[in-house]
Design a protein around this motif. Structure first.
Motif, PDB file in Angstrom:
ATOM      1  N   LEU A   1       0.758  -1.229  -0.046  1.00 37.70           N
ATOM      2  CA  LEU A   1       0.071  -0.141   0.029  1.00 37.70           C
ATOM      3  C   LEU A   1       0.777   1.302   0.020  1.00 37.70           C
ATOM      4  CD1 LEU A   1      -2.840  -0.882   2.633  1.00 37.70           C
ATOM      5  CD2 LEU A   1      -2.862  -1.407   0.117  1.00 37.70           C
ATOM      6  N   SER A   2       2.181   1.156   0.090  1.00 35.74           N
ATOM      7  CA  SER A   2       2.920   2.500   0.124  1.00 35.74           C
ATOM      8  C   SER A   2       3.541   2.716  -1.299  1.00 35.74           C
ATOM      9  CB  SER A   2       4.122   2.019   1.264  1.00 35.74           C
ATOM     10  OG  SER A   2       3.694   1.697   2.552  1.00 35.74           O
ATOM     11  N   VAL A   3       3.731   3.993  -1.491  1.00 32.91           N
ATOM     12  CA  VAL A   3       4.089   4.389  -2.810  1.00 32.91           C
ATOM     13  C   VAL A   3       5.640   4.408  -2.812  1.00 32.91           C
ATOM     14  CG1 VAL A   3       4.109   6.465  -4.240  1.00 32.91           C
ATOM     15  CG2 VAL A   3       2.201   6.162  -3.150  1.00 32.91           C
ATOM     16  N   HIS A   4       6.242   4.806  -1.753  1.00 31.09           N
ATOM     17  CA  HIS A   4       7.774   4.765  -1.885  1.00 31.09           C
ATOM     18  C   HIS A   4       8.260   3.924  -0.796  1.00 31.09           C
ATOM     19  CE1 HIS A   4       7.521   8.336  -4.325  1.00 31.09           C
ATOM     20  NE2 HIS A   4       6.749   8.921  -3.419  1.00 31.09           N
ATOM     21  N   ASP A   5       9.323   2.942  -1.024  1.00 25.73           N
ATOM     22  CA  ASP A   5       9.993   2.170  -0.177  1.00 25.73           C
ATOM     23  C   ASP A   5      10.277   2.675   1.157  1.00 25.73           C
ATOM     24  OD1 ASP A   5       9.368  -0.147  -1.916  1.00 25.73           O
ATOM     25  OD2 ASP A   5      11.476  -0.315  -2.457  1.00 25.73           O
ATOM     26  N   ASN A   6      10.986   4.256   0.985  1.00 22.80           N
ATOM     27  CA  ASN A   6      11.267   4.407   2.265  1.00 22.80           C
ATOM     28  C   ASN A   6      10.396   5.058   3.177  1.00 22.80           C
ATOM     29  OD1 ASN A   6      10.608   6.886   0.830  1.00 22.80           O
ATOM     30  ND2 ASN A   6      12.738   7.575   0.732  1.00 22.80           N
ATOM     31  N   ASP A   7       8.933   5.012   2.724  1.00 22.30           N
ATOM     32  CA  ASP A   7       7.925   5.143   3.877  1.00 22.30           C
ATOM     33  C   ASP A   7       7.684   4.277   4.616  1.00 22.30           C
ATOM     34  OD1 ASP A   7       7.627   7.670   2.487  1.00 22.30           O
ATOM     35  OD2 ASP A   7       5.859   6.807   1.248  1.00 22.30           O
ATOM     36  N   ILE A   8       8.429   2.941   4.466  1.00 18.09           N
ATOM     37  CA  ILE A   8       8.379   1.839   5.289  1.00 18.09           C
ATOM     38  C   ILE A   8       9.487   1.555   6.405  1.00 18.09           C
ATOM     39  CG2 ILE A   8       7.673  -0.623   5.604  1.00 18.09           C
ATOM     40  CD1 ILE A   8       6.537  -0.033   2.444  1.00 18.09           C
ATOM     41  N   MET A   9       9.164   1.482   7.736  1.00 19.47           N
ATOM     42  CA  MET A   9      10.312   1.237   8.408  1.00 19.47           C
ATOM     43  C   MET A   9      10.063  -0.400   8.969  1.00 19.47           C
ATOM     44  SD  MET A   9      11.464   3.180  11.929  1.00 19.47           S
ATOM     45  CE  MET A   9      12.013   4.711  11.084  1.00 19.47           C
ATOM     46  N   ALA A  10      11.293  -0.840   9.258  1.00 22.73           N
ATOM     47  CA  ALA A  10      11.193  -2.286  10.102  1.00 22.73           C
ATOM     48  C   ALA A  10      12.091  -1.869  11.181  1.00 22.73           C
ATOM     49  CB  ALA A  10      11.883  -3.417   9.203  1.00 22.73           C
ATOM     50  N   VAL A  11      11.534  -2.674  12.323  1.00 22.41           N
ATOM     51  CA  VAL A  11      12.164  -2.855  13.379  1.00 22.41           C
ATOM     52  C   VAL A  11      12.447  -4.206  13.930  1.00 22.41           C
ATOM     53  CG1 VAL A  11      12.435  -2.190  16.037  1.00 22.41           C
ATOM     54  CG2 VAL A  11      11.500  -0.507  14.307  1.00 22.41           C
TER      55      VAL A  11
ATOM     56  N   CYS B   1      15.645  -0.188  10.249  1.00 26.33           N
ATOM     57  CA  CYS B   1      16.153   0.362   8.778  1.00 26.33           C
ATOM     58  C   CYS B   1      14.653   0.816   7.993  1.00 26.33           C
ATOM     59  CB  CYS B   1      16.728  -0.849   8.009  1.00 26.33           C
ATOM     60  SG  CYS B   1      15.461  -2.079   7.691  1.00 26.33           S
ATOM     61  N   ARG B   2      14.859   1.433   7.097  1.00 26.02           N
ATOM     62  CA  ARG B   2      13.745   1.685   6.025  1.00 26.02           C
ATOM     63  C   ARG B   2      14.080   0.821   4.677  1.00 26.02           C
ATOM     64  NH1 ARG B   2      10.792   6.156   7.522  1.00 26.02           N
ATOM     65  NH2 ARG B   2      11.689   7.346   9.158  1.00 26.02           N
ATOM     66  N   LEU B   3      12.883   0.397   4.252  1.00 28.51           N
ATOM     67  CA  LEU B   3      12.828  -0.475   2.874  1.00 28.51           C
ATOM     68  C   LEU B   3      14.109   0.514   1.899  1.00 28.51           C
ATOM     69  CD1 LEU B   3       9.608  -2.035   2.308  1.00 28.51           C
ATOM     70  CD2 LEU B   3      11.598  -2.717   3.750  1.00 28.51           C
ATOM     71  N   GLY B   4      15.032  -0.403   1.301  1.00 31.18           N
ATOM     72  CA  GLY B   4      15.844   0.317   0.588  1.00 31.18           C
ATOM     73  C   GLY B   4      17.135   0.605   0.949  1.00 31.18           C
ATOM     74  N   ASP B   5      17.149   0.632   2.439  1.00 30.00           N
ATOM     75  CA  ASP B   5      18.594   1.014   3.114  1.00 30.00           C
ATOM     76  C   ASP B   5      19.537   0.039   2.888  1.00 30.00           C
ATOM     77  OD1 ASP B   5      17.360   3.348   4.232  1.00 30.00           O
ATOM     78  OD2 ASP B   5      17.446   2.835   6.030  1.00 30.00           O
ATOM     79  N   ASP B   6      20.811   0.160   2.936  1.00 33.24           N
ATOM     80  CA  ASP B   6      21.924  -0.861   3.053  1.00 33.24           C
ATOM     81  C   ASP B   6      22.095  -1.521   4.138  1.00 33.24           C
ATOM     82  OD1 ASP B   6      22.377   0.048   0.376  1.00 33.24           O
ATOM     83  OD2 ASP B   6      23.783   1.607   0.819  1.00 33.24           O
ATOM     84  N   GLY B   7      21.785  -1.243   5.164  1.00 36.57           N
ATOM     85  CA  GLY B   7      21.899  -1.711   6.594  1.00 36.57           C
ATOM     86  C   GLY B   7      21.091  -1.353   7.758  1.00 36.57           C
ATOM     87  N   TRP B   8      21.084  -2.014   8.901  1.00 34.76           N
ATOM     88  CA  TRP B   8      20.511  -1.702   9.974  1.00 34.76           C
ATOM     89  C   TRP B   8      21.267  -0.827  11.003  1.00 34.76           C
ATOM     90  CZ3 TRP B   8      15.816  -4.115  10.743  1.00 34.76           C
ATOM     91  CH2 TRP B   8      15.462  -5.142  10.052  1.00 34.76           C
TER      92      TRP B   8
END
Length: 405
Positions: free
Chosen positions: A182-192, A204-211
């Motif tokens: 449902l998100s337009v941009h990957d960096n809108d989504i955060m993972a913990v 991290c955010r989707l598209g990041d290189d690392g944690w």
């Protein structure tokens, strides 16, 4: 003539307008029926999305089970409402362990540094930053004798772990802030993630290189969720850390001032659940027995959920406190390796309210596949009774709830 009329009738059904198909979808009670509807013909399969737009269907919880003996391509999924097991062709999940479930996506770990999101209903995949990018991992070496990770402890001591230890124990849980679909941009989504020997936090955010680590002196976090634009994480002692996602720069946490609820003496585990009326802390209590297996000359620790206690965070001005909750009303909780969630089950026949549906997430006891995965059931808050959902002593890897989004 009869055959001609029959073919004509089939053609009429195939040409149904999308609005009429939507009416049919709204009348369905089962996601399985929705899959069958899409399979009627190629046109319906193209017109109808892989995941239904109807909240009535999309909130139906499924239990992802281990592969059946002798078949590692058909993944069994238990339908909670129909009380039936369906098999989906999911070879992508072979030799993978699940360490999270959010918005219909599974977090998969494999025997290597890969960390991946996988949607079992659409079969879409999204890569997360690999395990080798977590803050305490210094090196990774892959060879034919087995992968080896070099890590550094909190006091600066360097040590190594093999791939099997990393696979089973390094990552405890990963949760997402929103649905990737449902998100337009990957960096809108955060993972913990709760990770490492001391079960600390990284994001991290989707598209990041690392944690990136979330700095804190506390260790042994047991659950983490996103709720109302913030990250909440609870430790084994019941302390709750809050991180505001809207703040610029690296994430930093503050501690909720409320005194942790008085935890029952003995074995327990804690979860956080965000609801429309506030934040809940759920304490899961265990009975633990030790069996001596003389044939194998070893101890076997057998655990079984004995009950739950629920607390709600109450605020009066600047003061906060945890208050005991005795009923969920019309709601149910889904707890385990999944994103701890609260759903309204009135649309689902046989899914009764005021209950806690739980799966087995005692990862520490599942080493070497000796025991674990079996502690699955339904806790009734009205009378304290428990209905067991698993019929075997060992289920490995442990099952996990997944809710299509």
């Amino acid at each position: 003539m009869g055959g001609q009329n029959q073919n004509q009738g089939q053609g009429d059904w195939v040409e149904l307008l999308p609005d009429l198909l939507d009416v049919i979808v709204k009348s369905l009670d089962s996601y399985c029926d929705y899959v069958r509807l899409r399979a009627v013909c190629k046109r319906w399969n193209l017109v109808l999305p892989k995941c239904p737009k109807s909240k009535k269907l999309s909130q139906l919880p499924w239990l992802v089970l281990p592969f059946d003996d002798g078949n590692d391509t058909l993944r069994p999924l238990y339908n909670l409402i129909e009380k039936k097991v369906y098999h989906l062709e999911l070879p992508e999940t072979r030799n993978k362990l699940f360490r999270g479930s959010c918005f219909g996506w599974l977090v998969m770990v494999e025997r290597g540094p890969t960390l991946q999101l996988f949607n079992p209903f659409t079969r879409a995949k999204i890569d997360l930053p690999p395990i080798t990018t977590f803050p305490d991992i210094r090196a990774y070496q892959a060879d034919r004798r087995g992968d080896e990770y070099t890590l550094v402890s909190r006091n600066g001591v360097t040590y190594t772990h093999g791939k099997f230890d990393i696979l089973k124990f390094y990552i405890t849980k990963v949760v997402l802030s929103s649905s990737p679909a449902l998100s337009v941009h990957d960096n809108d989504i955060m993972a913990v993630s709760i990770y490492g020997e001391f079960r600390t936090l990284a994001y991290c955010r989707l598209g990041d290189d690392g944690w990136t680590a979330i700095p804190t002196r506390c260790i042994c976090f047991e659950d983490v969720i996103f709720h109302e634009g913030k990250i909440y994480a609870v430790t084994c002692t019941g302390k709750v850390l809050v991180c505001d996602m809207s703040m610029s720069g690296p994430l930093k946490g503050v501690w909720i001032r409320a005194e942790p609820p008085k935890i029952r003496v003995g074995s327990h585990y804690k979860y956080l659940v965000g609801t429309s009326s506030g934040l809940l802390m759920v304490e899961r209590c265990f009975d633990v027995n030790v069996k001596y297996l003389h044939r194998h000359r070893m101890k076997q620790y057998c655990y079984k959920t004995s009950g739950f206690n629920i607390y709600k965070l109450q605020s009066r001005g600047k003061k906060q406190r945890w208050s005991k909750v005795n009923s969920l009303g019309d709601y149910v909780l889904l707890l385990g390796l999944n994103f701890s969630s609260c759903i309204l089950p009135h649309n689902f026949p046989d899914c009764k309210p005021n209950r806690i549906y739980y799966t087995d997430d005692e990862l520490d006891t599942q080493y070497a596949e000796v025991i674990g995965g079996y502690d699955i059931g339904v806790f009734n808050l009205e009378d304290g009774s428990i209905e067991r959902l698993a019929g075997r002593d060992i289920l490995y890897p442990p099952p996990i709830w997944v809710v299509p989004e």
